[in-house]
Design an enzyme around this catalytic site. Structure first.
Site, mmCIF file in Angstrom:
data_model
loop_
_atom_site.group_PDB
_atom_site.id
_atom_site.type_symbol
_atom_site.label_atom_id
_atom_site.label_comp_id
_atom_site.label_asym_id
_atom_site.label_seq_id
_atom_site.Cartn_x
_atom_site.Cartn_y
_atom_site.Cartn_z
ATOM 1 N N CYS A 1 -2.742 -0.298 7.324
ATOM 2 C CA CYS A 1 -1.920 1.102 7.262
ATOM 3 C C CYS A 1 -2.060 1.723 8.472
ATOM 4 C CB CYS A 1 -2.131 1.846 5.921
ATOM 5 S SG CYS A 1 -1.783 0.998 4.439
ATOM 6 N N GLU B 1 0.729 4.091 1.734
ATOM 7 C CA GLU B 1 1.282 4.259 3.194
ATOM 8 C C GLU B 1 2.455 3.568 3.549
ATOM 9 O OE1 GLU B 1 -3.296 5.343 2.908
ATOM 10 O OE2 GLU B 1 -2.063 3.718 2.382
ATOM 11 N N CYS C 1 -6.306 2.242 5.239
ATOM 12 C CA CYS C 1 -6.786 1.068 5.716
ATOM 13 C C CYS C 1 -6.716 0.660 7.047
ATOM 14 C CB CYS C 1 -6.627 -0.119 4.771
ATOM 15 S SG CYS C 1 -4.997 -0.752 5.059
ATOM 16 N N HIS D 1 0.864 -1.188 0.002
ATOM 17 C CA HIS D 1 0.053 0.023 0.034
ATOM 18 C C HIS D 1 0.767 1.172 0.201
ATOM 19 C CE1 HIS D 1 -3.832 -2.005 1.861
ATOM 20 N NE2 HIS D 1 -3.325 -2.888 0.870
#
Length: 308
Positions: free
Chosen positions: A99, A69, A96, A67
């Site tokens: 993260c 992040e 999410c 991801h």
């Protein structure tokens, strides 16, 4: 301005603000979409300096944990060590749960994001329905959350129609565009026949009727596509509505003058001809957005004997 006492030019430098940092994250997310990934971008900042910028690589890298992040945290930690307390992160989408937890472990305690998990869920996107705020509260740590930064620009990234257009336009070659255009035209004709009884109809005025029907099909208001000129043979309007094709072309670096001619001209003419077979659709490709302020488009009454 000029400092005449010393004879040199002094330039003003503007300190980057929250929207500037989020704009960098948006650029990362657009790069993700262009590559065929999921369209997320993140930037880690400390003392006004960008430490790391990243976008997701889940699809191209084959890693479901890649991801934006997560990547930004990893890059920043390589520069500054594992403790990132005092840093801020700017993310195009609300982090999410994975993260958000990583952010807690990293020490980042100020988080800015543009588009929320709830908004994605309302669009029908697959998200875990747990807000990052809830995770932070359960951890008992003080984290500052700032929502909706550059929300409108971030919303474009997660607009379902824009994403659909991006996937279609990623298909190579004119043949693929022609196939999509033909399918669109068939769908528009089918829609017209299914809704004919309730569609606008102005007796004796096929140009105005076709204009109203076209707006109805596209979900556009007259204010978003105002009439610029009208006579007995031509009705010209200027489209300035939100356009998924325009946004998809901008993200992918494609020329709307080429794409729109191949992809949308034929389906639009197929629709207006349902109102009256004498009608034709024309577009001024010199002023087509983003090359002009509006897309100048016309519905024309074609008389027998005139060349098409």
């Amino acid at each position: 301005m000029m400092d005449r006492s010393v004879g040199w030019t002094k330039f003003e430098t503007r300190v980057m603000d929250h929207t500037d940092f989020m704009a960098v994250a948006v650029t990362e997310a657009e790069a993700s979409l262009k590559e065929g990934n999921c369209g997320f971008g993140a930037v880690v900042v400390r003392h006004g300096e960008i430490l790391a910028r990243c976008h997701d690589t889940e699809k191209t890298g084959g890693d479901p944990t890649a991801h934006a992040e997560m990547g930004a945290i990893q890059k920043a930690a390589k520069r500054c060590g594992r403790n990132l307390r005092g840093c801020q992160i700017y993310s195009t989408h609300e982090p999410c749960p994975m993260c958000a937890t990583a952010l807690l472990w990293s020490g980042i305690d100020e988080i800015f994001y543009g588009y929320s998990i709830r908004e994605s869920l309302r669009q029908g996107r697959r998200r875990i329905d747990i807000s990052c705020r809830e995770i932070f509260e359960r951890a008992g740590l003080k984290v500052t959350l700032r929502e909706g930064v550059l929300r409108e620009r971030c919303a474009v990234l997660y607009n379902a129609k824009v994403r659909e257009q991006i996937e279609q336009l990623r298909q190579p070659g004119e043949a693929a565009l022609r196939d999509i255009a033909t399918e669109r035209g068939v769908n528009r004709v089918r829609w017209f026949n299914a809704n004919k009884a309730t569609l606008p109809a102005i007796a004796g005025k096929p140009l105005e009727t076709a204009y109203r029907v076209l707006l109805e099909r596209l979900g556009v208001t007259p204010a978003e596509a105002p009439i610029l000129h009208q006579d007995d043979r031509r009705l010209t309007f200027g489209s300035k509505n939100f356009c998924p094709t325009l946004e998809a072309c901008r993200i992918l670096g494609l020329d709307t003058r080429i794409v729109c001619k191949q992809l949308t001209e034929k389906p639009t003419e197929m629709l207006v001809r349902q109102v009256d077979p004498r009608l034709r659709f024309q577009r001024n490709y010199e002023t087509l957005r983003p090359h002009g302020a509006v897309c100048e488009e016309s519905i024309v009454l074609h008389l027998p004997g005139e060349p098409d």
